[in-house]
Design an enzyme around this catalytic site. Structure first.
Site, PDB file in Angstrom:
ATOM      1  N   HIS A   1       4.844  25.142   9.688  1.00 28.99           N
ATOM      2  CA  HIS A   1       6.017  25.917   9.296  1.00 28.99           C
ATOM      3  C   HIS A   1       7.162  24.980   8.938  1.00 28.99           C
ATOM      4  CE1 HIS A   1       9.673  28.477  10.357  1.00 28.99           C
ATOM      5  NE2 HIS A   1       9.087  29.145   9.391  1.00 28.99           N
ATOM      6  N   SER A   2       7.835  25.268   7.832  1.00 28.97           N
ATOM      7  CA  SER A   2       9.062  24.577   7.455  1.00 28.97           C
ATOM      8  C   SER A   2       8.842  23.063   7.336  1.00 28.97           C
ATOM      9  CB  SER A   2      10.157  24.913   8.483  1.00 28.97           C
ATOM     10  OG  SER A   2      11.412  24.458   8.063  1.00 28.97           O
TER      11      SER A   2
END
Length: 591
Positions: free
Chosen positions: A259-260
Site C-alpha cells: 500500500h502507498s
C-alpha cells in the site's frame, strides 16, 4: 503493538457450562494440575452428557481445591463445580442449603474439561498453499499496529469471499502483516526537536506520516527503510516455513500486497534499484578518467578529499549490525513472487522520475521482469490522490484507454478479466484523409506510441531507467550485499546477463531512431484491436459509488482498500486462478 496493546492468546482448558466461556488462564492451569494429580488414569463415563446432571442430594465432594477468590469441588472425575467465596455467596449458599437445596444446585457453576464440541481430523484448516505478505505505507509511526488491524480486516473479508466462491478448493490463502516501520531509529528525535510548538498536533501528524517519504528520498536513510522491510520479510518467511515445513516442498506460492509508499520500497527490493550505487558508479568512472590525465597538486588534493568523504558512509555502514539473509540457505529455488498487488500506489511517479519512458513492447518486463514477479497488478480508487497508473509507462497510448473496472463482489457471472476488451477514455475519429494520417503518424497522440528521440549526450534517460530494472548486479552490489533469495535481487551477474542487457539497450536505441509509428487501429465501437494490446492488463480501478461524493472520497479513498469485498474477490481471483483451472479441468475430465 506497544506493550500495553498486546492481545493475549489463551489456551482454553476448563469451560463454564452453558456459556462455554473459558476460565481465566491462571485459574484454569491450577485446576488442570490438581485434576491430573488426583484423577490421572481414571476412566470417564462412556457417554459424555453435556447437560448439567442433577447432583444427588447429600453427595459429598471427594476432592476440593482452594483458589484466591473461589474454590472447586470434585464430586466425580467428570462432575466438577466452581463456587465463589465472596461473603454474599456464602450467605446465599447457607440459606439455600437450610431450605433443602444441595450446594451444587444452589450456588455452584459446573465446569467442563474441554470444549462442547470434540475436535476431529476434519476440523483442521485446509493446507496453506499461498501466503500473502501485506506491506504498509506511510503513517505507521503515527498509528502503530494499524497494518495488523488492516490485515485482519482484509483476512476477514477474504474468508467471506472464500466461503462464497472458492469453497470447493482444498487449498488456503493466508495473509501475513509486515510491520517494518516501528523498529527503525532513523534520525532518532532530531526532527521532533526542531519542530516548532505552534499547531503542534498537525506538525506531529506530518512528522509521523509524510516524513517517511522524505526519509526514503534521503540517501542517508533510504537504505535503512529498505533493510527494515527486507529484514521483516526475511523473518516472517523463515518463521512461516519453520512452522509449515511442507509449504516449500509442495510448491507454495508467495504474493505481496503493498500500500502507498510500501509499493515503491517493495519494488526496489525486488528489482535491486539503488540510486546511491548508480551515483557511486558515475563517480568511479569520473575518477578513472581523472587518473588517466595529469593533475595539479590542488586537483590531487581534492580527489583525495573526495575519496575520504566517500569512505565515511561505508565506515558507518560497517558499524551497523549486519543483516545477513537467512532465507538464502532455506530457499534454494529462488522462485519469483507470484503476484505483486499495488494498492493506492505512487510507484508510477517514482519510475517516471527515474527515467522510465514508454516503449514499443506491451510486455510487463519493461518495468518489472517476469523472472522477478509473474504478475504485476495496480489497484486504485478513481479519486485516490496518491495513486497513479502504470500502463502508460509501458505503452504511451494506454493513457487514453480506460483502466479495467473491478467487478462488484456480488456480480452474477462476471466476465473474466482476461476477456475484457480495452476501451477508449476519449474515442477519437479515424483519419479520413492523407493529411490527417500523416499528422497522426508524425506527432505522438494518445492513440500512438511515442517516437523516442535519440539523445546526443551519454546514455538516453530511458536506458538509465531500464538499467535499474535489469537488476542491481550491473550497477553495484545492490543493497549493500544484504540481499534475500526470494525478495531481493542477487548481486552476482554472469557476463551473459550483462551482454544481454547491453544488447537490449542497443536494440532500444535502434528502435528509438525510427522516424514514425503508424496509427494503431481501432474500431468505431471504441475498442482497440487485439494486435496493440498489452500482454495483460495492469491497471485495475474500483467502481465509484452511485451516491459517493468525489471530494469526500478523495479524503477517505486512500485508506478504504482494506475492508473492500470487491478487492478481496479480486485478489483471490488471481491467487486461486491456477487452482480453479485445475479443479475445472478435473471436473471436465470426470464428465
Amino acid at each position: 503493538f506497544s506493550e500495553t496493546e498486546k492481545i493475549p492468546v489463551m489456551r482454553g482448558q476448563w469451560f463454564i457450562d452453558g456459556t462455554w466461556q473459558p476460565l481465566e488462564e491462571e485459574e484454569s492451569n491450577l485446576i488442570e494440575q490438581e485434576h491430573l494429580n488426583r484423577f490421572k488414569g481414571q476412566q470417564l463415563q462412556e457417554s459424555f452428557d453435556m447437560e448439567v446432571s442433577k447432583p444427588v442430594d447429600g453427595k459429598e465432594a471427594i476432592h476440593s481445591l482452594k483458589l484466591s477468590r473461589n474454590h472447586v469441588d470434585w464430586h466425580s472425575v467428570d462432575e466438577v463445580y466452581l463456587y465463589s467465596d465472596a461473603t454474599t455467596s456464602k450467605i446465599a449458599r447457607t440459606v439455600t442449603q437450610k431450605l433443602g437445596f444441595s450446594k451444587a444446585s444452589s450456588s455452584g457453576t459446573r465446569l467442563h474439561r474441554g470444549y462442547v464440541e470434540e475436535a476431529t481430523l476434519e476440523d483442521k484448516p485446509p493446507q496453506t498453499s499461498h501466503i500473502v505478505f501485506v506491506v504498509h505505507g506511510i503513517g505507521q509511526k503515527m498509528d502503530q499496529g494499524r497494518i495488523i488491524k488492516n490485515t485482519a480486516m482484509m483476512r476477514d473479508t477474504a474468508r467471506k469471499i472464500e466461503e462464497k466462491y472458492f469453497s470447493n478448493l482444498a487449498t488456503h490463502v493466508e495473509f501475513l502483516p509486515v510491520e517494518w516501520r516501528s523498529k527503525l531509529t532513523l534520525d532518532g528525535d532530531t526532527v521532533d526537536s526542531i519542530t516548532p510548538d505552534k499547531v503542534r498536533g498537525l506538525r506531529d501528524m506530518l512528522n509521523s506520516s509524510a516524513m517517511d517519504i522524505m526519509y526514503y528520498t534521503s540517501p542517508l536513510y533510504r537504505d535503512e527503510l529498505v533493510k527494515g522491510l527486507q529484514q521483516e520479510l526475511n523473518r516472517l518467511y523463515t518463521l512461516f516455513c519453520s512452522r509449515n515445513p511442507e509449504f516449500e516442498e509442495k510448491g507454495g506460492k508467495v504474493s505481496i500486497v503493498s500500500h502507498s509508499l510500501g509499493c515503491v520500497i517493495t519494488y526496489d527490493i525486488m528489482t535491486g534499484w539503488n540510486p546511491v550505487r548508480l551515483y557511486e558508479q558515475l563517480l568511479q568512472k569520473e575518477e578513472e578518467e581523472l587518473e588517466d590525465r595529469w593533475m595539479s597538486y590542488e586537483e590531487q588534493h581534492l580527489l583525495e578529499e573526495l575519496y575520504l568523504t566517500k569512505q565515511r558512509p561505508a565506515q558507518q555502514e560497517q558499524k551497523r549490525p549486519s543483516v545477513t539473509s537467512t532465507v538464502a540457505s532455506t530457499n534454494p529455488k529462488h522462485s519469483p513472487v507470484e503476484n505483486f498487488f499495488c494498492m493506492g500506489s505512487p510507484l508510477a511517479v517514482f519510475l517516471a522520475l527515474r527515467g522510465i519512458r514508454p516503449g514499443n513492447s506491451g510486455s510487463q518486463d519493461h518495468i518489472l521482469p517476469r523472472t522477478i514477479c509473474n504478475r504485476l497488478l495496480n489497484i486504485f480508487h478513481p479519486t485516490d490522490p496518491v495513486a497513479y497508473r502504470l500502463e502508460p509507462l509501458i505503452l504511451k497510448h494506454y493513457s487514453n484507454i480506460s483502466p479495467v473496472q473491478i467487478h462488484w463482489y456480488n456480480t452474477a457471472n462476471p466476465l473474466p478479466y482476461e476477456h475484457m476488451k480495452p476501451s477508449f477514455l476519449n474515442p477519437t475519429k479515424e483519419p479520413t484523409s492523407v493529411t490527417d494520417s500523416e499528422s497522426v503518424s508524425a506527432v505522438p497522440s494518445p492513440t500512438t506510441s511515442p517516437v523516442m528521440v535519440r539523445r546526443h549526450y551519454g546514455e538516453s534517460i530511458t536506458n538509465i531507467g531500464k538499467a535499474s530494472i535489469l537488476g542491481a548486479a550491473s550497477i553495484g552490489k545492490g543493497l549493500g550485499g544484504m540481499l534475500f533469495s526470494r525478495f531481493g535481487r542477487s548481486s552476482t551477474t554472469t557476463p551473459q546477463t550483462l551482454e544481454a542487457g547491453k544488447d537490449g539497450a542497443e536494440g532500444d536505441d535502434k528502435k528509438a531512431t525510427t522516424v514514425g509509428t503508424p496509427p494503431f487501429p481501432h474500431s468505431s465501437s471504441g475498442f482497440l484491436e487485439p494486435a496493440v494490446e498489452l500482454e495483460h492488463r495492469i491497471d485495475f480501478e474500483l467502481r465509484e459509488g452511485l451516491v459517493e461524493s468525489r471530494y469526500w472520497s478523495a479524503v477517505t479513498s486512500h485508506t478504504a482498500y482494506w475492508s473492500s469485498l470487491d478487492i478481496a474477490l479480486f485478489l483471490l481471483t488471481f491467487m486461486y486462478k491456477h487452482d480453479q483451472e485445475e479443479t475445472d479441468k478435473s471436473n471436465l475430465d470426470a464428465i
